[in-house]
Design an enzyme around this catalytic site. Sequence first.
Site, PDB file in Angstrom:
ATOM      1  N   GLY A  50      -2.087   0.592  22.948  1.00 26.90           N
ATOM      2  CA  GLY A  50      -3.083   1.644  22.761  1.00 26.90           C
ATOM      3  C   GLY A  50      -2.520   3.051  22.890  1.00 26.90           C
ATOM      4  O   GLY A  50      -3.264   4.027  22.875  1.00 26.90           O
ATOM      5  N   TYR A  73       0.843  -1.206   0.000  1.00 26.18           N
ATOM      6  CA  TYR A  73       0.000   0.000   0.000  1.00 26.18           C
ATOM      7  C   TYR A  73       0.877   1.255   0.000  1.00 26.18           C
ATOM      8  O   TYR A  73       0.733   2.120  -0.862  1.00 26.18           O
ATOM      9  CB  TYR A  73      -0.894  -0.036   1.233  1.00 26.18           C
ATOM     10  CG  TYR A  73      -1.876   1.109   1.350  1.00 26.18           C
ATOM     11  CD1 TYR A  73      -3.005   1.177   0.538  1.00 26.18           C
ATOM     12  CD2 TYR A  73      -1.683   2.112   2.297  1.00 26.18           C
ATOM     13  CE1 TYR A  73      -3.923   2.217   0.675  1.00 26.18           C
ATOM     14  CE2 TYR A  73      -2.596   3.155   2.438  1.00 26.18           C
ATOM     15  CZ  TYR A  73      -3.706   3.197   1.619  1.00 26.18           C
ATOM     16  OH  TYR A  73      -4.613   4.235   1.751  1.00 26.18           O
ATOM     17  N   ASP A  74       1.815   1.320   0.965  1.00 24.14           N
ATOM     18  CA  ASP A  74       2.629   2.536   1.132  1.00 24.14           C
ATOM     19  C   ASP A  74       3.458   2.818  -0.122  1.00 24.14           C
ATOM     20  O   ASP A  74       3.476   3.934  -0.645  1.00 24.14           O
ATOM     21  CB  ASP A  74       3.591   2.389   2.317  1.00 24.14           C
ATOM     22  CG  ASP A  74       2.875   2.177   3.638  1.00 24.14           C
ATOM     23  OD1 ASP A  74       1.644   2.016   3.633  1.00 24.14           O
ATOM     24  OD2 ASP A  74       3.547   2.170   4.681  1.00 24.14           O
ATOM     25  N   ARG A  86     -10.830  -1.081   9.917  1.00 18.87           N
ATOM     26  CA  ARG A  86     -10.098   0.063  10.460  1.00 18.87           C
ATOM     27  C   ARG A  86     -10.650   0.404  11.840  1.00 18.87           C
ATOM     28  O   ARG A  86     -11.733  -0.018  12.215  1.00 18.87           O
ATOM     29  CB  ARG A  86     -10.164   1.246   9.486  1.00 18.87           C
ATOM     30  CG  ARG A  86      -9.188   1.036   8.332  1.00 18.87           C
ATOM     31  CD  ARG A  86      -9.262   2.110   7.291  1.00 18.87           C
ATOM     32  NE  ARG A  86     -10.414   1.932   6.412  1.00 18.87           N
ATOM     33  CZ  ARG A  86     -10.674   2.705   5.364  1.00 18.87           C
ATOM     34  NH1 ARG A  86      -9.880   3.701   5.085  1.00 18.87           N
ATOM     35  NH2 ARG A  86     -11.740   2.465   4.608  1.00 18.87           N
ATOM     36  N   THR A 117      -0.909   6.977  18.257  1.00 20.57           N
ATOM     37  CA  THR A 117      -1.897   8.038  17.992  1.00 20.57           C
ATOM     38  C   THR A 117      -2.295   8.093  16.517  1.00 20.57           C
ATOM     39  O   THR A 117      -1.539   7.686  15.629  1.00 20.57           O
ATOM     40  CB  THR A 117      -1.349   9.428  18.391  1.00 20.57           C
ATOM     41  OG1 THR A 117      -0.272   9.774  17.514  1.00 20.57           O
ATOM     42  CG2 THR A 117      -0.888   9.459  19.833  1.00 20.57           C
ATOM     43  N   ASN A 174     -14.250  -0.605  13.536  1.00 20.94           N
ATOM     44  CA  ASN A 174     -14.101  -1.772  14.422  1.00 20.94           C
ATOM     45  C   ASN A 174     -14.604  -1.476  15.825  1.00 20.94           C
ATOM     46  O   ASN A 174     -15.425  -2.222  16.371  1.00 20.94           O
ATOM     47  CB  ASN A 174     -12.621  -2.177  14.529  1.00 20.94           C
ATOM     48  CG  ASN A 174     -12.277  -3.322  13.592  1.00 20.94           C
ATOM     49  OD1 ASN A 174     -13.035  -3.643  12.685  1.00 20.94           O
ATOM     50  ND2 ASN A 174     -11.124  -3.932  13.800  1.00 20.94           N
TER      51      ASN A 174
HETATM   52  P1  NAD Z   1     -12.716   1.936   0.377  1.00 21.99           P
HETATM   53  O1  NAD Z   1     -12.055   0.609   0.458  1.00 21.99           O
HETATM   54  O2  NAD Z   1     -14.068   2.087   0.984  1.00 21.99           O
HETATM   55  O3  NAD Z   1     -12.803   2.445  -1.127  1.00 21.99           O
HETATM   56  C1  NAD Z   1     -11.948   2.015  -2.147  1.00 21.99           C
HETATM   57  C2  NAD Z   1     -12.792   1.745  -3.387  1.00 21.99           C
HETATM   58  O4  NAD Z   1     -11.921   1.363  -4.470  1.00 21.99           O
HETATM   59  C3  NAD Z   1     -13.785   0.595  -3.191  1.00 21.99           C
HETATM   60  O5  NAD Z   1     -15.056   0.969  -3.679  1.00 21.99           O
HETATM   61  C4  NAD Z   1     -13.183  -0.545  -4.015  1.00 21.99           C
HETATM   62  O6  NAD Z   1     -14.149  -1.467  -4.487  1.00 21.99           O
HETATM   63  C5  NAD Z   1     -12.496   0.226  -5.115  1.00 21.99           C
HETATM   64  N1  NAD Z   1     -11.391  -0.537  -5.748  1.00 21.99           N
HETATM   65  C6  NAD Z   1     -10.382  -1.202  -5.129  1.00 21.99           C
HETATM   66  N2  NAD Z   1      -9.576  -1.756  -6.048  1.00 21.99           N
HETATM   67  C7  NAD Z   1     -10.084  -1.441  -7.276  1.00 21.99           C
HETATM   68  C8  NAD Z   1      -9.702  -1.742  -8.612  1.00 21.99           C
HETATM   69  N3  NAD Z   1      -8.619  -2.499  -8.891  1.00 21.99           N
HETATM   70  N4  NAD Z   1     -10.467  -1.265  -9.630  1.00 21.99           N
HETATM   71  C9  NAD Z   1     -11.576  -0.509  -9.371  1.00 21.99           C
HETATM   72  N5  NAD Z   1     -11.980  -0.204  -8.125  1.00 21.99           N
HETATM   73  C10 NAD Z   1     -11.241  -0.662  -7.082  1.00 21.99           C
HETATM   74  O7  NAD Z   1     -11.685   2.979   1.047  1.00 21.99           O
HETATM   75  P2  NAD Z   1     -11.785   4.541   1.300  1.00 21.99           P
HETATM   76  O8  NAD Z   1     -11.480   4.773   2.716  1.00 21.99           O
HETATM   77  O9  NAD Z   1     -13.031   5.087   0.721  1.00 21.99           O
HETATM   78  O10 NAD Z   1     -10.538   5.068   0.466  1.00 21.99           O
HETATM   79  C11 NAD Z   1     -10.656   5.715  -0.787  1.00 21.99           C
HETATM   80  C12 NAD Z   1      -9.285   6.212  -1.241  1.00 21.99           C
HETATM   81  O11 NAD Z   1      -8.772   7.140  -0.284  1.00 21.99           O
HETATM   82  C13 NAD Z   1      -8.246   5.098  -1.373  1.00 21.99           C
HETATM   83  O12 NAD Z   1      -7.434   5.358  -2.489  1.00 21.99           O
HETATM   84  C14 NAD Z   1      -7.436   5.241  -0.112  1.00 21.99           C
HETATM   85  O13 NAD Z   1      -6.110   4.796  -0.287  1.00 21.99           O
HETATM   86  C15 NAD Z   1      -7.483   6.744   0.135  1.00 21.99           C
HETATM   87  N6  NAD Z   1      -7.274   7.056   1.550  1.00 21.99           N
HETATM   88  C16 NAD Z   1      -8.248   6.816   2.468  1.00 21.99           C
HETATM   89  C17 NAD Z   1      -8.001   7.098   3.815  1.00 21.99           C
HETATM   90  C18 NAD Z   1      -9.035   6.878   4.862  1.00 21.99           C
HETATM   91  O14 NAD Z   1      -8.727   7.072   6.043  1.00 21.99           O
HETATM   92  N7  NAD Z   1     -10.259   6.532   4.594  1.00 21.99           N
HETATM   93  C19 NAD Z   1      -6.749   7.584   4.208  1.00 21.99           C
HETATM   94  C20 NAD Z   1      -5.783   7.781   3.227  1.00 21.99           C
HETATM   95  C21 NAD Z   1      -6.055   7.533   1.900  1.00 21.99           C
HETATM   96  N1  UDP Z   2      -6.280  -0.626  15.658  1.00 25.51           N
HETATM   97  C1  UDP Z   2      -6.679  -1.157  16.887  1.00 25.51           C
HETATM   98  N2  UDP Z   2      -7.735  -2.000  16.907  1.00 25.51           N
HETATM   99  C2  UDP Z   2      -8.439  -2.321  15.794  1.00 25.51           C
HETATM  100  C3  UDP Z   2      -8.064  -1.758  14.542  1.00 25.51           C
HETATM  101  C4  UDP Z   2      -6.957  -0.918  14.527  1.00 25.51           C
HETATM  102  O1  UDP Z   2      -6.069  -0.868  17.932  1.00 25.51           O
HETATM  103  O2  UDP Z   2      -9.416  -3.090  15.908  1.00 25.51           O
HETATM  104  C5  UDP Z   2      -5.137   0.315  15.639  1.00 25.51           C
HETATM  105  C6  UDP Z   2      -4.070   0.019  14.594  1.00 25.51           C
HETATM  106  O3  UDP Z   2      -3.126  -0.908  15.091  1.00 25.51           O
HETATM  107  C7  UDP Z   2      -3.488   1.398  14.370  1.00 25.51           C
HETATM  108  C8  UDP Z   2      -4.673   2.338  14.572  1.00 25.51           C
HETATM  109  O4  UDP Z   2      -5.633   1.587  15.307  1.00 25.51           O
HETATM  110  O5  UDP Z   2      -2.511   1.680  15.339  1.00 25.51           O
HETATM  111  C9  UDP Z   2      -5.314   2.806  13.252  1.00 25.51           C
HETATM  112  O6  UDP Z   2      -5.538   1.667  12.468  1.00 25.51           O
HETATM  113  P1  UDP Z   2      -6.317   1.712  11.078  1.00 25.51           P
HETATM  114  O7  UDP Z   2      -6.243   0.344  10.497  1.00 25.51           O
HETATM  115  O8  UDP Z   2      -7.644   2.330  11.296  1.00 25.51           O
HETATM  116  O9  UDP Z   2      -5.504   2.767  10.187  1.00 25.51           O
HETATM  117  P2  UDP Z   2      -3.940   2.985   9.887  1.00 25.51           P
HETATM  118  O10 UDP Z   2      -3.103   2.088  10.757  1.00 25.51           O
HETATM  119  O11 UDP Z   2      -3.814   2.670   8.445  1.00 25.51           O
HETATM  120  O12 UDP Z   2      -3.740   4.396  10.234  1.00 25.51           O
END
Ligand code: NAD
Ligand code: UDP
Length: 316
Positions: free
Chosen positions: A210, A148-149, A189, A213, A193
């Site tokens: 926990g 992902y990253d 997430r 942040t 959760n």
């Molecule tokens: P989400 O999983 O709800 O949405 C992602 C969408 O992309 C889904 O509808 C999924 O079906 C679609 N998708 C995945 N792979 C695909 C593919 N190969 N072809 C077509 N569609 C595909 O997640 P979200 O939280 O709504 O995230 C949306 C975007 O924002 C993502 O790119 C994510 O990386 C970015 N983002 C979200 C957060 C957050 O906290 N929610 C943080 C940082 C970045």
């Molecule tokens: N996390 C947690 N319990 C859960 C799900 C996530 O303690 O049931 C923690 C996770 O380890 C992370 C933080 O909450 O430290 C945020 O996790 P999330 O998956 O929401 O997003 P990201 O780590 O990508 O920021």
Amino acid sequence: MKMDKKRIVVTGGAGFIGSHLCERLLEQGNDVVCVDNLFTGRKDNIRHLMDNPYFEFMRHDIIEPYYVEVDQIYNLACPASPIHYQYDPIKTGKTSVMGALHSLGLAKRCHARVLQASTSEVYGDPEIHPQPEEYRGCVNPIGTRSCYDEGKRMAETLFFDYHRQHGVDIKVIRIFNTYGPRMAVNDGRVVSNFIVQALTGEDITIYGDGSQTRSFCYVDDLVEGMIRMMNSRDDFTGPVNLGNPGEFTMLGLAELVIRMTGSQSKIVYRELPQDDPKQRKPVIDLAKTELDWEPTVALEQGLEKTIAYFRERLAL
Ligand code: NAD
Ligand code: UDP
């Protein structure tokens, strides 16, 4: 904000953030095409938009090229929750990289403006706190989060190379943890959760002790920032951080959710996943200056709406 009618593609438009974005773009009078393979998205997220003649859903996987005539492209397609992006990590890498290439190719052909939904994960497990856009990050290239990253980092690289090499009109946002209604019950997430666990009386699972942040942004605030960025001045490419600078420990979040739901659930501790960032908080000065944007919804307010949504989803 009143704008001219535009033809807009939203990849990942059936997902959590994407569905809110499609809704807002339609409200503003645009013509919206949602491109999604429904891996983590759901038709239910966009069902209320299906009758709108200016909304189209295209079931398509963005690792393959797609062809539409558009003015703007928001590229959001990518699973965002660790459990979902780690389910098939090779596919996650392909989605980020091929999806970026295909969105950029489309933008080049149509002379469209294209916005990439990048992430605070490009900063990895940051040694600088809070994180400004200039920080280059601390990412493990071979760990379980790398698909992902590094996928998102490569996508940013492609955006800037298309901009320099072909003059493509790009915008890059780095989204920090965003939450709200329409997160999937099994999203995995932390906010969804904890709420689902609290509402169903299951144990609240804290990973690690926990003390790590995160900063949580309510989805409506984020969508406002995204649209402002897309329509920002021509020579502003970003990257720009979009997030809420309020910072909370996961233990603090668990306690808040328990209090707000009146739950009897108890807190249990589980192993911390590999490379889990210890701290995260955005510097949003650039968004404030360039976009006149900052979040308006406090965590408790946003949680209230999210809890109400999950109560209804779970029919409690
Ligand atoms: P989400 O999983 O709800 O949405 C992602 C969408 O992309 C889904 O509808 C999924 O079906 C679609 N998708 C995945 N792979 C695909 C593919 N190969 N072809 C077509 N569609 C595909 O997640 P979200 O939280 O709504 O995230 C949306 C975007 O924002 C993502 O790119 C994510 O990386 C970015 N983002 C979200 C957060 C957050 O906290 N929610 C943080 C940082 C970045
Ligand atoms: N996390 C947690 N319990 C859960 C799900 C996530 O303690 O049931 C923690 C996770 O380890 C992370 C933080 O909450 O430290 C945020 O996790 P999330 O998956 O929401 O997003 P990201 O780590 O990508 O920021």
